[in-house]
Scaffold this motif. Structure first.
Motif, PDB file in Angstrom:
ATOM      1  N   UNK A 106       3.921   9.026  -2.974  1.00  0.00           N
ATOM      2  CA  UNK A 106       3.175   9.272  -4.199  1.00  0.00           C
ATOM      3  C   UNK A 106       1.730   9.646  -3.954  1.00  0.00           C
ATOM      4  N   UNK A 107       1.383   9.918  -2.708  1.00  0.00           N
ATOM      5  CA  UNK A 107       0.031  10.367  -2.330  1.00  0.00           C
ATOM      6  C   UNK A 107      -0.982   9.245  -2.344  1.00  0.00           C
ATOM      7  N   UNK A 108      -0.580   7.994  -2.538  1.00  0.00           N
ATOM      8  CA  UNK A 108      -1.540   6.900  -2.436  1.00  0.00           C
ATOM      9  C   UNK A 108      -2.031   6.728  -1.011  1.00  0.00           C
ATOM     10  N   UNK A 109      -1.092   6.857  -0.082  1.00  0.00           N
ATOM     11  CA  UNK A 109      -1.425   6.612   1.307  1.00  0.00           C
ATOM     12  C   UNK A 109      -1.608   7.943   2.006  1.00  0.00           C
ATOM     13  N   UNK A 110      -2.851   8.310   2.181  1.00  0.00           N
ATOM     14  CA  UNK A 110      -3.175   9.499   2.940  1.00  0.00           C
ATOM     15  C   UNK A 110      -3.531   9.063   4.354  1.00  0.00           C
TER      16      UNK A 110
ATOM     17  N   UNK B  41      -5.670   8.086  -8.576  1.00  0.00           N
ATOM     18  CA  UNK B  41      -4.568   9.022  -8.451  1.00  0.00           C
ATOM     19  C   UNK B  41      -4.269   9.649  -9.807  1.00  0.00           C
TER      20      UNK B  41
ATOM     21  N   UNK C 129      -5.468  10.378   7.506  1.00  0.00           N
ATOM     22  CA  UNK C 129      -6.452  11.400   7.818  1.00  0.00           C
ATOM     23  C   UNK C 129      -6.510  11.658   9.319  1.00  0.00           C
TER      24      UNK C 129
ATOM     25  N   UNK D  84       0.966  14.365  -7.156  1.00  0.00           N
ATOM     26  CA  UNK D  84      -0.106  13.390  -7.290  1.00  0.00           C
ATOM     27  C   UNK D  84      -1.283  13.736  -6.387  1.00  0.00           C
TER      28      UNK D  84
ATOM     29  N   UNK E 227      -3.396  18.211   3.130  1.00  0.00           N
ATOM     30  CA  UNK E 227      -4.650  18.299   2.381  1.00  0.00           C
ATOM     31  C   UNK E 227      -5.808  18.673   3.308  1.00  0.00           C
TER      32      UNK E 227
ATOM     33  N   UNK F 205      -6.433   3.968   4.701  1.00  0.00           N
ATOM     34  CA  UNK F 205      -5.949   3.256   3.524  1.00  0.00           C
ATOM     35  C   UNK F 205      -6.099   1.746   3.718  1.00  0.00           C
TER      36      UNK F 205
ATOM     37  N   UNK G  62     -10.190   2.987   0.366  1.00  0.00           N
ATOM     38  CA  UNK G  62     -10.154   3.470   1.737  1.00  0.00           C
ATOM     39  C   UNK G  62     -11.396   2.992   2.482  1.00  0.00           C
TER      40      UNK G  62
END
Lengths: 114, 114
Positions: B99-103, A93, B105, A100, B34, A46, A36
Motif C-alpha cells: 500500500x506504499x506505506x513502507x518505502x 498516504x 529508499x 497510493x 519512486x 520506515x 520515517x
C-alpha cells in the motif's frame, strides 16, 4: 504545496529522556500516517505507521498518536538514545489514480545530548 | 532479500549539462518505483513514480524526466541541468501489496550543479 508540516525544526533532548516529535496535517482524506527516520547521508527508513481510524499505535520504544480533531500526529520515543539522533519525517498516504502516494513533511532534527 | 542500488552517489555537473541517475532493485518483482528530491535541510518532494514498465507519472513540472526501461530499473534524466536542480535525489521502491506505506529508499545521489 505541502499538506504536512512540523511544529519544530530541531529538538534537543537529554539521553534517557523521552522525545516527542509533532506533525500537523491538513488532508483529511489521508488514510494512513507514517513516520520515517533519516540518518545523516542516508535514505529515510520506515519506523511506524498508523491507520486513520486509530488513535494510538505502539512499536518498540516508539508510540505514534493521532488526533484527527486537530489534525495532529506525534511520535514519542522512550528513553532516547544517541542512535536516535536523526531527522524524522511524518508522511501521509493519499490515493490517486496510480495508487497510493506518500506526501512528506519538512522534517524535525532530533539531537540527543549525552 | 530485497536491495536497492542507486548511483552515482555524488556528482558535480555544470549548468546546461545532461544528467542520468540510475536505480535498480533486486529481489522483488513488479515493484512500485519512486524518485524523490530533498533540498538541503528540507523535506522530500516526490518527482516521479512508476507502477510498471514504461508507466511514469510526474508529480511536479520540471526539466527532469524519468524512464523505466525494465521492471526493476528506474532512471532520472535531464537534458540541461539548472542550478535549482541541485539536491539529494532518492530512489525508493515499495511492494504493491504494502500500500506504499513502507518505502525502501536507496542511499541517495547528491547532485551539485555549478
Amino acid at each position: 504545496g505541502e499538506s504536512v508540516g512540523l511544529h519544530l525544526p530541531t529538538l534537543s533532548v537529554q539521553e534517557g529522556d523521552n522525545s516527542i516529535i509533532n506533525c500537523a496535517y491538513s488532508n483529511s482524506a489521508s488514510d494512513y500516517f507514517i513516520w520515517y527516520k533519516q540518518e545523516s547521508g542516508k535514505g529515510p527508513q520506515f519506523i511506524i505507521d498508523i491507520r486513520s481510524n486509530m488513535d494510538k499505535r505502539q512499536g518498540q520504544r516508539v508510540t505514534v498518536l493521532l488526533n484527527k480533531t486537530v489534525k495532529h500526529l506525534s511520535l514519542q520515543i522512550a528513553a532516547t538514545q544517541p542512535g536516535d539522533s536523526a531527522v524524522y519525517f511524518c508522511a501521509e498516504r493519499r490515493f490517486n489514480n496510480a495508487g497510493n502516494m506518500l506526501t512528506f513533511g519538512g522534517g524535525t532534527r532530533l539531537m540527543v545530548k549525552p | 532479500s530485497q536491495t536497492i542500488h542507486q548511483w552515482p552517489a555524488t556528482l558535480v555537473q555544470p549548468v546546461g549539462s545532461p544528467l542520468s541517475l540510475e536505480c535498480t532493485v533486486e529481489g522483488t518483482s513488479n515493484p512500485n518505483l519512486y524518485w524523490y528530491r530533498q533540498a538541503a535541510g528540507r523535506g522530500l518532494q516526490l518527482l516521479f513514480y512508476s507502477v510498471g514498465i514504461g508507466q511514469i507519472s510526474s508529480e511536479v513540472p520540471q526539466n527532469l524526466s524519468a524512464s523505466r526501461p525494465q521492471d526493476r530499473q528506474f532512471i532520472l534524466s535531464s537534458k540541461k541541468l539548472l542550478l535549482s536542480d541541485s539536491g539529494f535525489y532518492l530512489c525508493a521502491w515499495s511492494a504493491p501489496s504494502s500500500g506504499a506505506n513502507v518505502l525502501t529508499f536507496g542511499a541517495g545521489s547528491r547532485l551539485t550543479v555549478l
